[in-house]
Design an enzyme around this catalytic site. Sequence first.
Site, mmCIF file in Angstrom:
data_model
loop_
_atom_site.group_PDB
_atom_site.id
_atom_site.type_symbol
_atom_site.label_atom_id
_atom_site.label_comp_id
_atom_site.label_asym_id
_atom_site.label_seq_id
_atom_site.Cartn_x
_atom_site.Cartn_y
_atom_site.Cartn_z
ATOM 1 C CB CYS A 68 -0.929 0.016 1.204
ATOM 2 S SG CYS A 68 -1.896 1.528 1.293
ATOM 3 C CB CYS B 254 -3.327 2.586 -1.733
ATOM 4 S SG CYS B 254 -3.269 0.959 -1.013
ATOM 5 C CE LYS C 6 -4.602 3.688 -6.186
ATOM 6 N NZ LYS C 6 -5.379 2.495 -5.938
ATOM 7 C CE1 TYR D 72 -7.275 -1.967 -6.638
ATOM 8 C CE2 TYR D 72 -8.442 -4.052 -6.759
ATOM 9 C CZ TYR D 72 -7.499 -3.252 -6.156
ATOM 10 O OH TYR D 72 -6.777 -3.708 -5.086
ATOM 11 C CD GLU E 91 -7.128 2.073 -8.874
ATOM 12 O OE1 GLU E 91 -7.993 2.304 -8.015
ATOM 13 O OE2 GLU E 91 -6.046 1.509 -8.607
ATOM 14 C CG HIS F 80 -29.375 22.649 -4.429
ATOM 15 N ND1 HIS F 80 -29.451 21.778 -5.497
ATOM 16 C CD2 HIS F 80 -29.548 23.894 -4.937
ATOM 17 C CE1 HIS F 80 -29.674 22.467 -6.594
ATOM 18 N NE2 HIS F 80 -29.733 23.757 -6.291
ATOM 19 C CD GLU G 189 -28.888 18.541 -5.074
ATOM 20 O OE1 GLU G 189 -30.000 18.863 -4.632
ATOM 21 O OE2 GLU G 189 -28.100 19.347 -5.607
#
Length: 452
Positions: free
Chosen positions: A43, A48, A51, A178, A182, A435, A440
């Site tokens: 990681c 991670c 990356k 993934y 990525e 908003h 939302e």
Amino acid sequence: MSFDYDLFVIGGGSGGVRAARVAAGETGAKVALAEEDRYGGTCVIRGCVPKKLMVFASEYSGMVEDAQAYGWNIQPGAFDWDVFRSKLYTELDRLEGVYRNILKNNGVETFDMRARLVDAHTVELSDGTRKSAKHILIATGGRPVKPEIKGAELAITSNEIFHLDKLPERMLIVGGGYIACEFVGIMNGMGVEVTQYYRGAQILRGFDDEARGLVSEEMCQNGIKLHLGTNVLEMEREGDRIRVKATNGDEELFDQVMFATGRVPNADHLGLEGLGVELGRKGQIVVDDYSQTAVPSIYAIGDVTDRVNLTPVAIREGMAFVDTVFRGKPTPVDHALIPTAIFTQPEMGTVGLSEEEAAAQEPVEIYATSFKPMQTAFAGRSQRVLMKLIVSKATRKVLGCHIVAPGAGEMIQLVGIAVKMGATKEDFDRTVAVHPVMAEELVTLRQPVRSA
């Protein structure tokens, strides 16, 4: 019988370091840890963290174009890989130092060398030293593997991509998971001409079909040459480039080829053979709900067990191990409803069941909307986002949530709390919208778009 240590951890990644730190610092156990490479594991050092920094770097090219549309007189410049890579290495060195200090400050004795098991309570270090421990925790992670094809040695994996001397002009990335997706987005954003081969019918297998379909479409809109149902037959060196023959009949030259076609657990060469520790079909260490192997004194956590191969899961497994073994509170690891983010471009966040998984187990309603977000629509881009809820007809619980949008990872972390708590569609409906934000839409979806 007396032992040198209460706990000996093999592996200095996120899971191993957390278990060692908490066992030593919070329960007073005498702990040692061995790591043959860099502290921080996949990681922090080759996963991670670097990356995500590369994702950030790659997104600025689009930001400059958008800024012009908003009236900023900014001119696009060239991306300097050397400048970025130098800062990246500095940051990774800093993080490794943090991991080392965490162990040191909590009284964990560390050995910068490989370790293997001799018996249920003995570890042998690569210098021949033997250490005994009441409990042994294996947290050795996993590694990428290349397919066995002619010329595979010419390609790199995710381990090496952070160490490129220079950015390639043309690059092929093979895989549809993934990690592959990525890095396709990262390299494309950095100005590399990227081609992607995936042998399956659609990228991101296992994720919600509608969500991965949108990611795939947007990646193609971003200029990525995606070839589905396609694999590499063979590769050979041709000057400074690599000639790649594909199953679809294509034959092309690339400056760099990266395989992101699978990972295997680092459970080999640990001396487990003959100890009674069971290995699974993929070479993973088989453990029970408490991360215990078939040998009572030996435990394993993280990617080496091939359960849910994510950093926060390894950390959770490490914490549960300490609770079980050193605090006398047997704690099984909860692998249900884990929120995850995929840092593709566009980003995807997901928690719970996909539409396909949910429909296979009970009648469900699907609430979804896809639209052009205000920020990018104003800038003249056609990028779309997706907000989707999977709802049980019987209980009204939200069984899954899937978001494809900028910032989807941040959103899904918070949605994950609600889904983990068992929130119903009506709980979402009762929540007042913020908003104007993209998220939302998750609380204003009134009518189902379909039942399944």
